[in-house]
Structure formats: structure tokens, C-alpha cells
Design a protein around this motif. Structure first.
Motif, mmCIF file in Angstrom:
data_model
loop_
_atom_site.group_PDB
_atom_site.id
_atom_site.type_symbol
_atom_site.label_atom_id
_atom_site.label_comp_id
_atom_site.label_asym_id
_atom_site.label_seq_id
_atom_site.Cartn_x
_atom_site.Cartn_y
_atom_site.Cartn_z
ATOM 1 N N ASP A 156 0.820 -1.206 0.000
ATOM 2 C CA ASP A 156 0.000 0.000 0.000
ATOM 3 C C ASP A 156 0.856 1.258 0.000
ATOM 4 O OD1 ASP A 156 -2.337 -1.370 -0.146
ATOM 5 O OD2 ASP A 156 -2.910 -1.100 1.954
ATOM 6 N N ARG A 157 1.970 1.220 0.715
ATOM 7 C CA ARG A 157 2.853 2.382 0.716
ATOM 8 C C ARG A 157 3.611 2.499 -0.609
ATOM 9 N NH1 ARG A 157 -0.051 1.989 4.282
ATOM 10 N NH2 ARG A 157 -1.149 3.268 2.768
ATOM 11 N N LEU A 158 3.919 1.379 -1.235
ATOM 12 C CA LEU A 158 4.521 1.420 -2.568
ATOM 13 C C LEU A 158 3.570 2.083 -3.557
ATOM 14 C CD1 LEU A 158 6.234 -2.071 -2.920
ATOM 15 C CD2 LEU A 158 7.334 0.138 -3.271
ATOM 16 N N ARG A 159 2.293 1.846 -3.387
ATOM 17 C CA ARG A 159 1.301 2.417 -4.292
ATOM 18 C C ARG A 159 1.276 3.936 -4.184
ATOM 19 N NH1 ARG A 159 -2.121 -0.589 -2.676
ATOM 20 N NH2 ARG A 159 -1.954 -2.244 -4.227
ATOM 21 N N ASP B 187 -15.804 10.445 13.789
ATOM 22 C CA ASP B 187 -16.942 10.589 12.881
ATOM 23 C C ASP B 187 -17.437 9.230 12.398
ATOM 24 O OD1 ASP B 187 -16.919 13.440 12.912
ATOM 25 O OD2 ASP B 187 -15.178 13.400 11.576
ATOM 26 N N ASP B 188 -17.012 8.168 13.100
ATOM 27 C CA ASP B 188 -17.393 6.793 12.772
ATOM 28 C C ASP B 188 -16.950 6.369 11.373
ATOM 29 O OD1 ASP B 188 -18.462 6.093 15.210
ATOM 30 O OD2 ASP B 188 -20.439 6.889 14.719
ATOM 31 N N ARG B 189 -15.875 6.967 10.901
ATOM 32 C CA ARG B 189 -15.285 6.538 9.637
ATOM 33 C C ARG B 189 -14.213 5.494 9.918
ATOM 34 N NH1 ARG B 189 -13.497 12.442 7.735
ATOM 35 N NH2 ARG B 189 -12.547 12.163 9.778
ATOM 36 N N ARG B 190 -14.093 4.526 9.023
ATOM 37 C CA ARG B 190 -13.052 3.503 9.168
ATOM 38 C C ARG B 190 -11.699 4.081 8.793
ATOM 39 N NH1 ARG B 190 -17.381 1.104 6.993
ATOM 40 N NH2 ARG B 190 -16.632 1.581 4.893
ATOM 41 N N VAL B 191 -10.750 3.975 9.697
ATOM 42 C CA VAL B 191 -9.384 4.420 9.438
ATOM 43 C C VAL B 191 -8.430 3.371 10.001
ATOM 44 C CG1 VAL B 191 -10.007 6.875 9.525
ATOM 45 C CG2 VAL B 191 -9.219 5.720 11.606
ATOM 46 N N GLY C 97 -0.438 11.975 12.474
ATOM 47 C CA GLY C 97 0.226 11.653 11.217
ATOM 48 C C GLY C 97 0.258 10.173 10.920
ATOM 49 N N ASN C 98 -0.086 9.353 11.918
ATOM 50 C CA ASN C 98 -0.115 7.899 11.738
ATOM 51 C C ASN C 98 -1.535 7.357 11.627
ATOM 52 O OD1 ASN C 98 2.640 7.750 11.759
ATOM 53 N ND2 ASN C 98 2.800 7.179 13.928
ATOM 54 N N VAL C 99 -2.454 8.225 11.246
ATOM 55 C CA VAL C 99 -3.830 7.805 10.968
ATOM 56 C C VAL C 99 -4.025 7.835 9.453
ATOM 57 C CG1 VAL C 99 -6.278 8.287 11.302
ATOM 58 C CG2 VAL C 99 -4.651 8.696 13.164
ATOM 59 N N ILE C 100 -4.337 6.685 8.889
ATOM 60 C CA ILE C 100 -4.460 6.561 7.433
ATOM 61 C C ILE C 100 -5.927 6.319 7.085
ATOM 62 C CG2 ILE C 100 -3.746 5.258 5.398
ATOM 63 C CD1 ILE C 100 -1.176 4.558 6.838
ATOM 64 N N PRO C 101 -6.522 7.205 6.303
ATOM 65 C CA PRO C 101 -7.923 6.998 5.906
ATOM 66 C C PRO C 101 -8.089 5.696 5.132
ATOM 67 C CG PRO C 101 -7.185 9.228 5.378
ATOM 68 C CD PRO C 101 -5.965 8.447 5.757
ATOM 69 N N THR C 102 -9.223 5.068 5.296
ATOM 70 C CA THR C 102 -9.535 3.854 4.553
ATOM 71 C C THR C 102 -10.186 4.261 3.239
ATOM 72 O OG1 THR C 102 -9.823 2.576 6.559
ATOM 73 C CG2 THR C 102 -10.829 1.697 4.572
ATOM 74 N N VAL D 292 -10.614 -2.702 5.834
ATOM 75 C CA VAL D 292 -10.398 -2.315 7.218
ATOM 76 C C VAL D 292 -9.014 -2.734 7.676
ATOM 77 C CG1 VAL D 292 -12.827 -2.438 7.798
ATOM 78 C CG2 VAL D 292 -11.408 -4.462 8.114
ATOM 79 N N VAL D 293 -8.212 -3.245 6.764
ATOM 80 C CA VAL D 293 -6.852 -3.674 7.085
ATOM 81 C C VAL D 293 -5.893 -2.814 6.301
ATOM 82 C CG1 VAL D 293 -5.299 -5.642 7.256
ATOM 83 C CG2 VAL D 293 -7.766 -6.010 7.193
ATOM 84 N N PRO D 294 -4.785 -2.327 6.905
ATOM 85 C CA PRO D 294 -3.867 -1.470 6.175
ATOM 86 C C PRO D 294 -3.084 -2.259 5.140
ATOM 87 C CG PRO D 294 -2.938 -2.016 8.289
ATOM 88 C CD PRO D 294 -4.322 -2.581 8.261
#
Length: 439
Positions: free
Chosen positions: A99-102, A174-178, A218-223, A437-439
Motif C-alpha cells: 500500500d505504501r509502494l502504491r 466521525d465513525d469513519r473507518r481508518v 500523522g499515523n492515521v491513514i484513511p480507509t 479495514v486492514v492497512p
């Protein structure tokens, strides 16, 4: 960097195998002792770290090995033969790396790739015993003044005890998946080795408890919406592990037969190793192991092409990011995803058969607990139970008959109707959403 460019810059298959096989052989030496004592191979994981195993897919400019997806899976199969638990423990780490390569053209992508290039390992905390099957999570990330606090309990936290960072699937304010990433040794993090399955017992797939853990914003990644094929790599890691398990089962039973002196009155030869029927069984499981290896590597090559195409489109001139270009990339990704699901059906079946069939050549002697030959079937059966084949085969049939694409919702939990869920989420165009829901 494309697959072709990586292939010219990265080590060859032979060079990689020469580099890592001594480490794998060293790891394999302690396999029976670890099985007997249930000792987590933490020291052995350190040996892999010293050799840059976790950074294999990281581009060289960020401190990694720059290998292709196919080369990564070549090594995962070999590691699976040495210690299948370690491959499973690193499963989400390699997914996170992809995912980080992307997004390696971004600051976030480059920062994490450098951390992984320096040796950081990312673990997993996604599934919950009480969470919703559609991905809704009871684990929360809430603001407390200027701080973000993580609270909740996860299970099947595979690889957490091997990791430097834990990726946690969570609902924000806000009940968003992150995804929230926290250091494994952060205050309030408690990692338990309480996994109770009968196989893959050293994969560190137990409970993770998070109590007021402070999370760096900075370590919260949106889904984000998931691309076709994006999640296929996590399933293919299981298949690589099954290929490795089968290879080790073949090696173990061949060694057992070579040493065996007991036989049966019905046998076709004096010694078991000379018996044509015994030879046939050993030959058949050996052929299976080699076939599984080739299946996994073939599908990994498709993932290479899809990943290259997606990044090329992402970084292309806006004028080239057309609907037709997106459709072409999507077709490659879907081909890779379907390829993994097809492989899953075949690999699981053949691996389970082979790890059962090895007992046909040993009589009661092969059941001696000191040999731990049963671990191969138990481990294979455990891996086969992840993302059950019955659902994958239905998705394949639905696609073939009705042209419906698989819905990627990589989460399990209590049925929505029992917890007040709204059922399957839909995208704005009415099609099934591809949730992650998985990084």
C-alpha cells in the motif's frame, strides 16, 4: 520503477536464494523444538530482519531490496518450508508495504518505506470477536483535548508480537473507518499470546488490548476505496505458506522413508524406500509441492503487472488518466484478483490432500509425536480456514455466470442483523462497495 526495471536492478532469483537459504536452513533447524515447546521464533525473526527480509519490496532508494512481487513470493515459499508461522506473521506487513509502494510519490508513502527499509515491521490488529461482519468496529479513536486516544480489543492480531508498529482497524470520531498505527511498545498497548487454534500456533495471532493509547495524527491513514486485486496479496501469502508447508512435508516424509526399516508382509519390496507403491506416494506429493510453487509464482507475476500499471496510471500526466486507461488497469487488477481466488481453490485442496497422504507410507511409526508430522496438516488446515474457499468459489462462479466482480470486505464478525447493522454497504452508483479495514 516498473517490474522490468526492478528485474534489471534487483538481484536475480539465484542470488536471492543463495543469500537467504542459509538463514532459512538455520531457522528450520529449530522447528521441531519450537513445535514441542510452543516457543515463538522471535530470535529467528531477528535473523530475517538482519538480512533485510521485511524490506525486500522497498525500493533501493529507500533502503530496501527492490525485488519484484514474484521474487518476494519465491522467498516466502522457501521460508514457509522452514517456519510457516513466520510467513503468516509477516503477512500484513507485506500488505502494508504494498500500500505504501502504491503511494511512494507522497510524503507518507516515502516516510513509511524508509522506516521499513530501516528494518521496521508492521503487525496487525483488525478482527474483533464483537465487531460487525461488514467492517464496523467497536475499537475507537477519539479526541481527548489535543490528543487522539485509541481504545478497544482485537483478536487474531497476527504477527503483533513480532512487530515494531501495530496497524489497528478503528472507527474515528466521525465513525469513519481508518487505520491507526501505534508503536508496539507504546503505553497502553498489551499484546497477548493467547491464540488457541490447533495449527500455526506460533504466528502470534492472539489478543491485542489498547487502553488510552496516544496516536500520532500523522499515523492515521484513511480507509480509501479498494482497488481490485489490492487485497489479493494477503490471500496469496497464505497460499505461499501452504506451498512451503507441503514442500517441508515432502522432505520430512522422504527422510522418514529413507531411514525406515520396518515394513509390512504385503509390501512389494524388502525396504520401504524400494517399494513401488511407497515410491508412487512420495512421487505424487513431491509433484504436488512443485505444482503449488509454480501456481503461486504465476499468480504473483500477475500482481506485479497490476501493481506496475496502477502506479503508472497514478503518476501519469492528467491527460492520460482517462476512463479507458482506468478500465485497462482495472482489468489487470481484476485478472490478478481472480487468479488468486482460483489458485486458492486448487492450492488448498492439494495441500490438504498431500499433508494427509504422507501418512500412507509410514504406518503407525509415522504417528510418533516426536516427529511432529501432524503439524503439516494442522498448519495447512488452519491456513485453509482463513477466507473459506466456499465463498471464493461462489464468487468465481458468480463472475463467470453473471459478470459480477468479487466484493472485497476483508473483515469478519457478528452478523449485521444481530447487531443492528444496515447490511451490505453500497457505493454511490448502487454497486457493492469494496471495503477495507486492514492497512
Amino acid at each position: 520503477m516498473s517490474t522490468a526495471e526492478q528485474a534489471s536492478a534487483a538481484p536475480t532469483d539465484t542470488e536471492l536464494l543463495e543469500r537467504f537459504r542459509p538463514v532459512f536452513e538455520r531457522i528450520a533447524e529449530g522447528a521441531l523444538d519450537r513445535e514441542t515447546t510452543r516457543r515463538l521464533p522471535l530470535e529467528e525473526a531477528g535473523w530475517l530482519r538482519e538480512h533485510g527480509f521485511g524490506a525486500l519490496r522497498v525500493p533501493r532508494e529507500f533502503g530496501g531490496g527492490g525485488v519484484t512481487v514474484r521474487q518476494l513470493f519465491l522467498l516466502l515459499i522457501e521460508l514457509g518450508a522452514a517456519e510457516s508461522n513466520l510467513v503468516q506473521a509477516l503477512r500484513v506487513h507485506f500488505r502494508f508495504t504494498e500500500d505504501r509502494l502504491r503511494e511512494r510519490d507522497t510524503e507518507r508513502g516515502q516516510r513509511w518505506l524508509r522506516l521499513i527499509g530501516d528494518g521496521a515491521i508492521v503487525g496487525n490488529a483488525s478482527s474483533e470477536r464483537s465487531g460487525n461482519v461488514r467492517g464496523r468496529t467497536d475499537t475507537t479513536l477519539r479526541a481527548d483535548g489535543e490528543r487522539l486516544l485509541l481504545n478497544g480489543t482485537k483478536y487474531y492480531s497476527t504477527g503483533s508480537l513480532y512487530a515494531d508498529y501495530i496497524s489497528v482497524a478503528v472507527a474515528d470520531g466521525d465513525d469513519r473507518r481508518v487505520t491507526a498505527l501505534v508503536p508496539a511498545d507504546a503505553e497502553g498497548v498489551r499484546l497477548l499470546d493467547d491464540y488457541s487454534g490447533f495449527g500455526q500456533r506460533m504466528s502470534a495471532s492472539g489478543t491485542s488490548v489498547f487502553t488510552d493509547v496516544v496516536v500520532d495524527p500523522g499515523n492515521v491513514i484513511p480507509t480509501d476505496r479498494v482497488f481490485a486485486g489490492q487485497l489479493a496479496i494477503v490471500q496469496l501469502v497464505h497460499l505461499a505458506t501452504l506451498a512451503g508447508i507441503t514442500a517441508r512435508a515432502v522432505a520430512d516424509i522422504a527422510g522418514f522413508v529413507r531411514r525406515r526399516r520396518r515394513s509390512f508382509s504385503q509390501a512389494g519390496a524388502d525396504l520401504p524406500r524400494e517399494d513401488p507403491q511407497v515410491q508412487q506416494v512420495v512421487g505424487r506429493v513431491d509433484a504436488t509441492a512443485h505444482a503449488l510453487r509454480e501456481i503461486v509464482l504465476g499468480v504473483a507475476g500477475r500482481l506485479d503487472r497490476a501493481a506496475d500499471a496502477r502506479y503508472a496510471l497514478r503518476t501519469a500526466d492528467p491527460a492520460h488518466r482517462t476512463e479507458a486507461a482506468e478500465a485497462a488497469v482495472h482489468a489487470l487488477e481484476l485478472d490478478a484478483e481472480l487468479g488468486v481466488y482460483r489458485a486458492q481453490s486448487v492450492v488448498v485442496d492439494l495441500a490438504l490432500r498431500a499433508t494427509n497422504e504422507i501418512f500412507e507410507v509410514g504406518g503407525a511409526s509415522a504417528l510418533d509425536s516426536s516427529l511432529h508430522l501432524d503439524r503439516h496438516w494442522r498448519n495447512a488446515r488452519t491456513l485453509a480456514s482463513h477466507n473459506p474457499v466456499i465463498y471464493r468459489e461462489r464468487q468465481l462462479g458468480d463472475h463467470l455466470l453473471n459478470d459480477n466482480e468479487p466484493v472485497s470486505a476483508p473483515s469478519v464478525g457478528i452478523a449485521p442483523s444481530l447487531v443492528g447493522g444496515a447490511g451490505e454497504e453500497r457505493s454511490t452508483d448502487g454497486s457493492a462497495a469494496r471495503l477495507a479495514v486492514v492497512p
